[in-house]
Design a protein around this motif. Structure first.
Motif, short mmCIF file in Angstrom:
data_model
loop_
_atom_site.label_atom_id
_atom_site.label_comp_id
_atom_site.label_asym_id
_atom_site.label_seq_id
_atom_site.Cartn_x
_atom_site.Cartn_y
_atom_site.Cartn_z
N LEU A 30 9.08 2.79 1.35
CA LEU A 30 7.73 3.31 1.14
C LEU A 30 7.38 3.27 -0.35
CD1 LEU A 30 7.50 6.41 3.50
CD2 LEU A 30 6.37 4.20 3.76
N LYS B 140 4.83 4.81 -3.01
CA LYS B 140 3.84 5.88 -3.21
C LYS B 140 2.87 5.47 -4.33
CE LYS B 140 5.65 9.16 -0.49
NZ LYS B 140 4.91 9.89 0.56
N ASN C 107 -1.79 1.70 -9.82
CA ASN C 107 -1.32 3.08 -9.72
C ASN C 107 -1.82 3.93 -10.90
OD1 ASN C 107 0.11 5.20 -8.54
ND2 ASN C 107 1.95 4.78 -9.77
N ARG D 67 -1.40 8.00 1.00
CA ARG D 67 -1.10 7.54 -0.37
C ARG D 67 0.23 6.78 -0.42
NH1 ARG D 67 -5.89 7.79 -3.00
NH2 ARG D 67 -6.97 9.66 -2.36
N GLU D 68 0.51 6.00 0.62
CA GLU D 68 1.74 5.24 0.66
C GLU D 68 1.57 4.00 1.54
OE1 GLU D 68 4.43 8.13 2.32
OE2 GLU D 68 4.04 7.45 4.38
N GLU E 1 -0.35 -1.31 -5.93
CA GLU E 1 0.75 -0.85 -6.78
C GLU E 1 0.41 -1.07 -8.26
OE1 GLU E 1 5.63 -1.24 -6.58
OE2 GLU E 1 4.37 -2.33 -5.16
#
Length: 456
Positions: free
Chosen positions: A275, A277, A238, A265-266, A235
């Motif tokens: 979830l 992304k 990103n 991609r999650e 995360e």
């Protein structure tokens, strides 16, 4: 081959003639005589010179002052000090001022020729390194990765192909070969991702119980001690790049979650249902044979194919030894600047040892050796005494001396060890004998035999 031009500076005419006779017999040198320091400096202005043999005790300006002026006028010219009067302290002082070496009169003809040869080789090596440094362009350097060898040029070409792609890259190589440097180069040169985070995770540095939390984060209360939500590495990265070092060291459950990130991609944080992304690029590295890990069942086959779309194999340093002089120059420049020292290069003998060593720790081990050498060096040029002993010992084993008999090889090694030890202790026989584990009488006898300087 063009002859090297040498100035012999001595107020004694017979000494000048003797040295000229010894050197010209080799048919490799042209000798110019100078009877004092002033004459030497004049000739230095009038003609191209490759080396200077300089006496310490002369009328007019003495050898030390002449040496200072030579180094100011032509710092690149090696100077070998000759003395029959000075002590070891004067010789050491001259080396601190920039002389290459010193000879104590009377010296054997063979020692004179060897010292001159080594000095000229050292200058040639320094010139070569400067030349190599001047051409460290995109062909020989990719960010902090250096190499002119064919295998490294192939690596650079492979890196260039994947810079602006989102393809997964598996970087393979032994420890210390620079896998993370390659990963950082791919990220930093990417037009799309370079401004976003580069997040590196060493999969062996964390216990399995913490690795999933580190990668995917967790929600408050997910496990004992989870007092608040924590954002994981995926995360955090990103928009950028995640680099997983030693990706073969993962549990099946972690492998499954990484596969999901690559496919969908999650992912979900530990203890959560929402979830998350992400848009990341995955780069991986390993020093293992992952195909073998797949066969053994410790690595998922589908994950292996996902992470290894574009493999890049980094060669060990022992397979690209032609890069060692360039790497040495690079590390010398880096650590000399950090330590605020003026290290002008490395002696040929020391470089030969580095070339003969097998480098199990690869570039990282070489970098550590040069860093240590810069820290302890006090001569302005890296010598064998500055290198770790195990590298010197095993490096010598990798050097071939096809033209030498065993007794001559042993004698050369003995001279080298004695000379360095006596220099280390400024000619003190007692201290030298203690370090080498032999008697004072043995040191004294061998020093006399090889005409090595000792304190009175």
């Amino acid at each position: 081959m063009e002859k090297k031009r040498i100035i012999v500076v001595d107020d004694d005419k017979n000494t000048r003639l003797l040295i000229e006779n010894i050197l010209t017999k080799t048919r490799q040198y042209d000798v110019i005589q100078a009877r004092n320091g002033e004459a030497c400096l004049r000739k230095l202005n009038e003609t191209h010179v490759n080396l200077i043999l300089l006496d310490l005790q002369m009328p007019g300006i003495d050898g030390i002052e002449t040496l200072k002026r030579i180094k100011k006028q032509a710092p690149h010219i090696p100077v070998i000090i000759m003395t029959a009067h000075g002590t070891i302290e004067k010789a050491v002082h001259s080396m601190k001022l920039g002389s290459y070496d010193f000879l104590t009169k009377p010296f054997p003809a063979e020692r004179l020729k060897v010292t001159v040869k080594n000095a000229l080789e050292a200058v040639a090596l320094e010139t070569e390194v400067k030349s190599l440094r001047s051409v460290l362009d995109s062909r020989f350097q990719f960010k902090n990765i250096i190499g002119r060898s064919g295998v490294m040029q192939e690596v650079f070409r492979a890196v260039e192909k994947v810079i602006d792609s989102d393809v997964t890259v598996l970087i393979q190589g032994e420890s210390g070969t620079g896998k993370e440097l390659i990963a950082r180069a791919i990220h930093n040169e990417s037009k799309v991702r370079h401004a976003k985070p580069f997040v590196a995770v060493n999969c062996t540095a964390l216990p399995e119980s913490l690795l999933e939390s580190e990668l995917f984060g967790h929600e408050k209360g997910a496990f004992t001690g989870a007092a608040s939500r924590r954002i994981g590495k995926f995360e955090l990265a990103n928009g950028g790049t995640v680099f997983l070092d030693e990706i073969g060291e993962m549990s099946p459950s972690t492998q499954a979650k990484i596969l999901r990130v690559l496919q969908e991609r999650e992912f979900e944080r530990l203890g959560g249902n929402a979830l998350v992304k992400v848009n990341i690029r995955l780069l991986s590295a390993t020093n293992k044979n992952l195909e073998e890990e797949v066969r053994k069942g410790t690595l998922r086959e589908d994950l292996y194919y996902r992470i290894s779309v574009f493999p890049i194999k980094l060669p060990p340093l022992r397979e690209r030894k032609e890069d060692i002089p360039l790497l040495v120059s690079h590390f010398l420049e880096r650590y000399s600047e950090r330590e605020n020292k003026k290290i002008k290069g490395i002696q040929r003998e020391a470089l030969n040892v580095l070339l003969g060593y097998h480098w199990p720790g690869n570039v990282r081990e070489l970098e550590n050796a040069i860093e240590r050498a810069v820290v302890i060096n006090n001569t302005g040029q890296i010598i064998m005494n500055d290198l770790p002993q195990h590298i010197v010992t095993f490096g010598r084993e990798g050097i071939e001396y096809p033209d030498e008999t065993l007794p001559r090889w042993i004698e050369r090694l003995e001279i080298e060890v004695l000379q360095k030890t006596l220099l280390e202790f400024e000619g003190n026989i007692t201290q030298a004998a203690k370090k080498l584990g032999i008697g004072r009488a043995t040191i004294y006898r061998k020093a006399k035999k090889y005409n090595l300087p000792i304190s009175k």
